[in-house]
Scaffold this active site. Structure first.
Site, PDB file in Angstrom:
ATOM      1  N   HIS A 118       0.829  -1.200   0.000  1.00  0.00           N
ATOM      2  CA  HIS A 118       0.000   0.000   0.000  1.00  0.00           C
ATOM      3  C   HIS A 118       0.868   1.257   0.000  1.00  0.00           C
ATOM      4  CE1 HIS A 118      -3.387  -2.628   1.213  1.00  0.00           C
ATOM      5  NE2 HIS A 118      -4.141  -1.662   0.734  1.00  0.00           N
ATOM      6  N   ASP A 119       1.796   1.308   0.962  1.00  0.00           N
ATOM      7  CA  ASP A 119       2.677   2.473   1.081  1.00  0.00           C
ATOM      8  C   ASP A 119       3.670   2.192   2.207  1.00  0.00           C
ATOM      9  OD1 ASP A 119       3.815   4.902   0.672  1.00  0.00           O
ATOM     10  OD2 ASP A 119       2.217   6.086   1.603  1.00  0.00           O
TER      11      ASP A 119
END
Length: 243
Positions: free
Chosen positions: A127-128
């Protein structure tokens, strides 16, 4: 989505770094609840839209988000159906190569939990690169454990002659599941760790917060019984979803 964002300011409030102590427990909880539903809706729209184009092109990809997050009493089933296509990829290329879960023994369960930690760490980084998302991934695995342990302590086969009592036990367990899922997703995608601490502090700081918590548990319990009834209705129609 436009209507929700126009009349429901939960995302704008969360992104403005507010002083969470200014809100009542009911406001904090409802803010969190609607934040998660905006998250559900904003992901549902592109996934369904692009699946439509795949179907038009003759490709039938897995259906993501089979159920709304308000119709999911199980933590494990929730993640199985939330991003179903990605879930299948993770199982095929990470979870199974790492050993998966070969049998229903304590040793195999522990190994499976370790595998889940690696999988959700990967998902968080996918996702990050964010501390909140890493905490989210680890919380998800941690919050799966009560459901797994409860499955060993209260096997369904031992309650076949007491279905009502078993349904009540499952109902209270599902209340805990819902609260834990909300907390994990709020950390990763809404208010972060500090925001969650403020929400919990706001709920437990006075009698009104505790009253609200008891009321929320009661409402969730009733809603979960409706979820169970929906699944029984589906089973009578020959519909058996694993989520």
């Amino acid at each position: 989505m436009e209507i929700v964002l126009h009349f429901d300011y939960c995302v704008a409030i969360s992104k403005a770094n507010p002083n969470w102590t200014d809100y009542t427990p009911a406001q904090l909880s409802l803010l969190s609840y609607f934040n998660l539903h905006v998250l559900w809706l904003k992901l549902l729209i592109p996934w369904r839209f692009h699946r439509l184009w795949s179907l038009i092109d003759g490709i039938d990809p897995p259906e993501n988000m089979i159920r709304c997050l308000s119709d999911q009493p199980s933590t494990i089933a929730f993640w199985r159906g939330w991003h179903k296509s990605y879930n299948r990829w993770l199982i095929r290329y990470i979870y199974i190569p790492m050993g998966g879960m070969s049998s229903k023994t304590w040793l195999s369960t522990i190994r499976s939990i370790v595998n889940y930690v690696f999988v959700f760490t990967f998902v968080a980084l996918w996702h990050d690169i964010s501390l909140n998302l890493l905490v989210w991934g680890w919380l998800v695995v941690f919050f799966m454990m009560p459901e797994v342990i409860a499955g060993y302590l209260f096997p369904q086969r031992k309650w076949e002659d007491r279905p009502t009592a078993y349904r009540v036990i499952c109902g209270f367990g599902a209340v805990g599941n819902l609260m834990m899922m909300m907390m994990a997703n709020l950390v990763g995608f809404a208010v972060g760790v500090d925001g969650l601490k403020s929400i919990i502090h706001g709920i437990f700081r006075d009698l009104s917060g505790m009253t609200f918590l008891v009321s929320a548990i009661f409402v969730l319990f009733v809603g979960i019984q409706v979820m169970f009834e929906v699944r029984q209705s589906e089973a009578r129609k020959g519909i058996f979803l694993r989520c």
